[in-house]
Design an enzyme around this catalytic site. Structure first.
Site: not given
Length: 388
Positions: A132-134
C-alpha cells in the site's frame, strides 16, 4: 617540543605550517636527525593507492512515482543489496556483474562505482515488493552521481597496516587476490606500498582515530571505525611495526567529491572484481615521538612470505622479508631467487600524499582531533564448523 592540533591548524590557516610527505620526512631525519626534524615539521602526510576490496557505496536513489520498495536491483548489471529503506542501496566493490550481452563478465561493483564517480550514465534496474505504501513493481532508468541523493563510499576494511607476500610452491598457476602466482616459486606479489603507507607511520594508532579527516578518492573522507579484521595484537618488532596483517580502518567519504584518477575498478582474472583507491592521511607532529615513529624505513619493516599452494586457512610461511628487499625486485626463498612485484602503485601512493600536502599548504584542508581512539586489544578470531 609539543604542540596541539589546534596550534597546527592555526599555522595552516596562517600559511605558516611546515608540511612534508612521509618520504620527505624520512629524508630529512636521515640528514639532520629526529630531534632537529621535529622542530621543523608540523604535518607528515602519508599515502597509498592499492586494491581495497572491502569497499562499497551507499546510494539513495530517490523515490519514484508511484513509489517503489526495492527488493532486488542491478547497477550496470551488478547486483546491489537493497535490504534497507525503500530506495537505499549498498553496492559492494567485489560483487560481480551477472553475465549478459550488454555487460562483460569481468566487470564488478568497483567498475560501476568508478563509472558513477567519473560522471558516466549507468543503467539501473529494480524489482519492488508492491504494497500500500509502495505499489510499484519494477523500475528501469539510467543514473548519474548528480541524479541520485546520497552517494558515498563506506568501506568496512581499508588501509591494512601490513599484509603478506604471496608465492606459489605448487605445480600450477594460482589465480588469487594478489593476482596470478606462478608455479614453483615463479614470482612473489605484495600489496602494501611500504613506509609511505599511513599505518606504518603511526604503528600504535596514537594519532589516527575515529573522526580523523583524510584524503579519500580525491575528496574528503573520515576514519569511521576500526576496520574488519582489525588485529592490533599482531606480534611486533622493537620499532612497534607488525610482522604481518594488523590494524585496519573503516573509512567513509562523499563519492560526489571524488575523481576518477583516485577511484578505479579492477579485475583479477579467475578471482574477481575489486577497487583501487587512493587515500592519504595527515599526521600531526605534536611531539618528537611522532617524528621518531614516522622515520621508520623500508629495511626496518617486514612481511611474511605465504605459500598459496596449500589451500588452508593457515598456510606454510617461508619466513619474512623486508620491504626494502621486496622493492629491490627480488627476494631469496629456499635458496631460489624470486622476482617480486607490487599490487600498489608506488607512484600514485606518493602522489596521493603530495596532493593532500598541497591542499594543506593552500589552506584547503585542516586536521581533526579524533573523537575516540581505535581499540588496541582486538584478537583475530577464526571460524570453524560447529555441531548442532
Amino acid at each position: 617540543m609539543t604542540q596541539a592540533i589546534a596550534d597546527i591548524n592555526a599555522k595552516i590557516k596562517a600559511g605558516k605550517a611546515k608540511v612534508l610527505t612521509a618520504i620527505e620526512l624520512k629524508a630529512l631525519v636521515a640528514e639532520i636527525g629526529v630531534t632537529a626534524a621535529s622542530k621543523q615539521v608540523d604535518v607528515i602526510v602519508t599515502g597509498t593507492f592499492e586494491p581495497m576490496e572491502s569497499s562499497g557505496a551507499i546510494i539513495n536513489l530517490g523515490h519514484t512515482d508511484p513509489p517503489i520498495k526495492i527488493r532486488n536491483c542491478w547497477i550496470d548489471g551488478v547486483p546491489a543489496y537493497a535490504g534497507f529503506g525503500a530506495v537505499d542501496i549498498y553496492l559492494g566493490a567485489t560483487q560481480e556483474a551477472e553475465p549478459s550481452e550488454e555487460t562483460p563478465q569481468y566487470r564488478g561493483g568497483g567498475h560501476a562505482i568508478a563509472d558513477l564517480i567519473a560522471g558516466k550514465n549507468v543503467s539501473f534496474k529494480a524489482i519492488g515488493q508492491p504494497n500500500d505504501c509502495y505499489p510499484r513493481a519494477n523500475f528501469e532508468t539510467t543514473i548519474t552521481k548528480e541524479s541520485i541523493n546520497q552517494f558515498y563510499l563506506f568501506n568496512p576494511r581499508n588501509l591494512y597496516q601490513n599484509f603478506i607476500v604471496g608465492v606459489n610452491g605448487g605445480e600450477e598457476t594460482l589465480h588469487t587476490y594478489l593476482g596470478p602466482l606462478q608455479p614453483r616459486l615463479g614470482n612473489a606479489v605484495y600489496s602494501n606500498p611500504g613506509v609511505i603507507s599511513p599505518l606504518w607511520n603511526d604503528p600504535d594508532l596514537q594519532l589516527i582515530g575515529i573522526g580523523t579527516r583524510i584524503f579519500m578518492g580525491g575528496g574528503v573522507g573520515y576514519v569511521a571505525w576500526e576496520g574488519t579484521q582489525h588485529f592490533p595484537l599482531q606480534k611486533r618488532l622493537e620499532n612497534r611495526t607488525p610482522i604481518g596483517p594488523a590494524a585496519t580502518l573503516a573509512l567513509i567519504g562523499d563519492a560526489k567529491q571524488m575523481t576518477p584518477e583516485w577511484v578505479r575498478g579492477c579485475y583479477f582474472r579467475n578471482y574477481g572484481a575489486s577497487l583501487m583507491l587512493g587515500v592519504a592521511v595527515p599526521l600531526p607532529v605534536i611531539n618528537e615521538e611522532v617524528v621518531a615513529r614516522a622515520s621508520v624505513m623500508d629495511d626496518a619493516i617486514v612481511a611474511p612470505v605465504i605459500d598459496f599452494a596449500i589451500p588452508r586457512r593457515v598456510r606454510p610461511i617461508f619466513g619474512s622479508v623486508s620491504y626494502a628487499q621486496l622493492k629491490s625486485g627480488k627476494i631469496t626463498i629456499a635458496g631460489n631467487t624470486v622476482r617480486t612485484a607490487p599490487l600498489a602503485s608506488m607512484h600514485l601512493s606518493e602522489a596521493a600524499a603530495q596532493t593532500l600536502k598541497d591542499w594543506i599548504l593552500k589552506k584547503e584542508f585542516t586536521l581533526t582531533e579524533p573523537v575516540a581512539m581505535l581499540p588496541s586489544d582486538r584478537a583475530f578470531l577464526p571460524q570453524d564448523v560447529k555441531g548442532f
